[in-house]
Design an enzyme around this catalytic site. Sequence first.
Site, PDB file in Angstrom:
ATOM      1  N   GLU A  89      26.943  10.650  63.839  1.00  0.00           N
ATOM      2  CA  GLU A  89      27.926  10.359  64.878  1.00  0.00           C
ATOM      3  C   GLU A  89      29.284  10.056  64.277  1.00  0.00           C
ATOM      4  O   GLU A  89      29.380   9.532  63.171  1.00  0.00           O
ATOM      5  CB  GLU A  89      27.475   9.131  65.690  1.00  0.00           C
ATOM      6  CG  GLU A  89      26.253   9.429  66.537  1.00  0.00           C
ATOM      7  CD  GLU A  89      25.793   8.238  67.351  1.00  0.00           C
ATOM      8  OE1 GLU A  89      25.114   8.458  68.347  1.00  0.00           O
ATOM      9  OE2 GLU A  89      26.103   7.092  66.994  1.00  0.00           O
ATOM     10  N   CYS A 330      32.216  -0.662  67.405  1.00  0.00           N
ATOM     11  CA  CYS A 330      31.762  -1.058  66.076  1.00  0.00           C
ATOM     12  C   CYS A 330      30.295  -1.444  66.090  1.00  0.00           C
ATOM     13  O   CYS A 330      29.866  -2.240  66.924  1.00  0.00           O
ATOM     14  CB  CYS A 330      32.532  -2.283  65.596  1.00  0.00           C
ATOM     15  SG  CYS A 330      34.269  -2.000  65.439  1.00  0.00           S
TER      16      CYS A 330
HETATM   17  N1  SAH Z   1      28.496  -0.140  55.782  1.00  0.00           N
HETATM   18  C1  SAH Z   1      29.894  -0.349  55.939  1.00  0.00           C
HETATM   19  C2  SAH Z   1      30.532   0.479  57.032  1.00  0.00           C
HETATM   20  C3  SAH Z   1      29.841   0.537  58.378  1.00  0.00           C
HETATM   21  S1  SAH Z   1      29.949  -0.819  59.459  1.00  0.00           S
HETATM   22  C4  SAH Z   1      30.176  -1.793  56.117  1.00  0.00           C
HETATM   23  O1  SAH Z   1      29.242  -2.584  56.171  1.00  0.00           O
HETATM   24  O2  SAH Z   1      31.337  -2.188  56.141  1.00  0.00           O
HETATM   25  C5  SAH Z   1      31.579  -0.892  60.071  1.00  0.00           C
HETATM   26  C6  SAH Z   1      31.915  -2.288  60.614  1.00  0.00           C
HETATM   27  O3  SAH Z   1      31.288  -2.547  61.882  1.00  0.00           O
HETATM   28  C7  SAH Z   1      31.464  -3.362  59.674  1.00  0.00           C
HETATM   29  O4  SAH Z   1      32.397  -4.365  59.518  1.00  0.00           O
HETATM   30  C8  SAH Z   1      30.232  -3.851  60.400  1.00  0.00           C
HETATM   31  O5  SAH Z   1      29.850  -5.071  59.924  1.00  0.00           O
HETATM   32  C9  SAH Z   1      30.714  -3.819  61.840  1.00  0.00           C
HETATM   33  N2  SAH Z   1      29.617  -3.990  62.811  1.00  0.00           N
HETATM   34  C10 SAH Z   1      28.318  -3.699  62.641  1.00  0.00           C
HETATM   35  N3  SAH Z   1      27.605  -4.025  63.730  1.00  0.00           N
HETATM   36  C11 SAH Z   1      28.466  -4.546  64.620  1.00  0.00           C
HETATM   37  C12 SAH Z   1      28.333  -5.057  65.951  1.00  0.00           C
HETATM   38  N4  SAH Z   1      27.146  -5.091  66.556  1.00  0.00           N
HETATM   39  N5  SAH Z   1      29.452  -5.498  66.580  1.00  0.00           N
HETATM   40  C13 SAH Z   1      30.646  -5.450  65.969  1.00  0.00           C
HETATM   41  N6  SAH Z   1      30.833  -4.971  64.725  1.00  0.00           N
HETATM   42  C14 SAH Z   1      29.761  -4.523  64.051  1.00  0.00           C
END
Ligand code: SAH
Length: 342
Positions: A89, A330
């Site tokens: 995605e 996110c």
């Molecule tokens: N693996 C990488 C990139 C993917 S996540 C990382 O960990 O940075 C991208 C962002 O979205 C990260 O900051 C992650 O922590 C956040 N994220 C993940 N789940 C989320 C949620 N349920 N609500 C809001 N942000 C979230």
Amino acid sequence: MKNSIFDLTKPELEAIMLNNGFKKFNATQVFEGIYKKKVECFDDIVNISKDLKKFLNDNYEIRYLDVIEALKSEDTNKYLLSVRGSTIECVLMSHDYGKSICISTQIGCNMGCKFCESGKLKKIRDLTPGEIVLQVLTIERLENIRVSNVVIMGIGEPFDNFANLVNALAILTEPKGIDLGSRKITVSTCGIVPKIKDFANLHTQVNLAISLHASNDDLRQKLMPISKAYKINELMESIDYYISVTNRRVTFEYIMLLDINDSEECAKELASLCKGKLIYVNLIPYNSTSDSQFKRTSKERITNFYNILVKNGINVVIRKEMGKGIKGACGQLKASYEREVK
Ligand code: SAH
């Protein structure tokens, strides 16, 4: 099966040209053909020889990703794309400054962060450099737009696919090709410390974001398994190194989880971690996922947390929410490979 031409960096294609009796500058011609003129087949590159066309046709293909599904809302679109044997995605967002795209680096993810949808599926495989780059090219072509910013924050841990990530960045920023400015690209990692140092040593201008989400080790270990391997002080040390080598500001991402990491003490702890450093904090309202054990912090509590950081001299913003209605926000992306099986 032929190789994707999109998997190759310009130096790699130059080496292939030289090893096969062609000239180094032929690589530039091919790059300009596929990335600038956007030809659909090698025969349409007008300034290369018949022999080179044959060589390219025999060994490589120009193939974009298939778009399986597009979900659209006012300012955000989410796309399900097919890559060899699976799906990924990506999300396109419209801002006043232009369009940004959030792309994936792996099919599934092994990091297992408790609050994240992507982490619920184990990693199936890494995406190739071409598959990473093709998310941008496929959407630009589909929507007839030019993307201005790329955020590598989709499914997967970019630093768990480091070599392919680095090549994808080289392809995205190649002046004879896509020519996206390094400063328009942001890579987000959950904090794989040795790779943060390797990334610093690349001396690119690509932005770095760290998913911190907790201000102390006890709490972080409950949320993010990776923090059992790398403690916050090691993480901070690698960030200091990154800042000293690149002189670039680092973004801390911090999801606000009700009654978990949103207390005043946490805000103060976070402020002391950031104090005096070239760090910018991004407070992210939590988006619920399929088996939510977490709740989102109220606006008032987020504002209170924000104010504590500001009072302590920390640069901080509350992330604007986009794509909620289409589960494109996110942490809500999910490689839906099950659809392939049905
Ligand atoms: N693996 C990488 C990139 C993917 S996540 C990382 O960990 O940075 C991208 C962002 O979205 C990260 O900051 C992650 O922590 C956040 N994220 C993940 N789940 C989320 C949620 N349920 N609500 C809001 N942000 C979230």
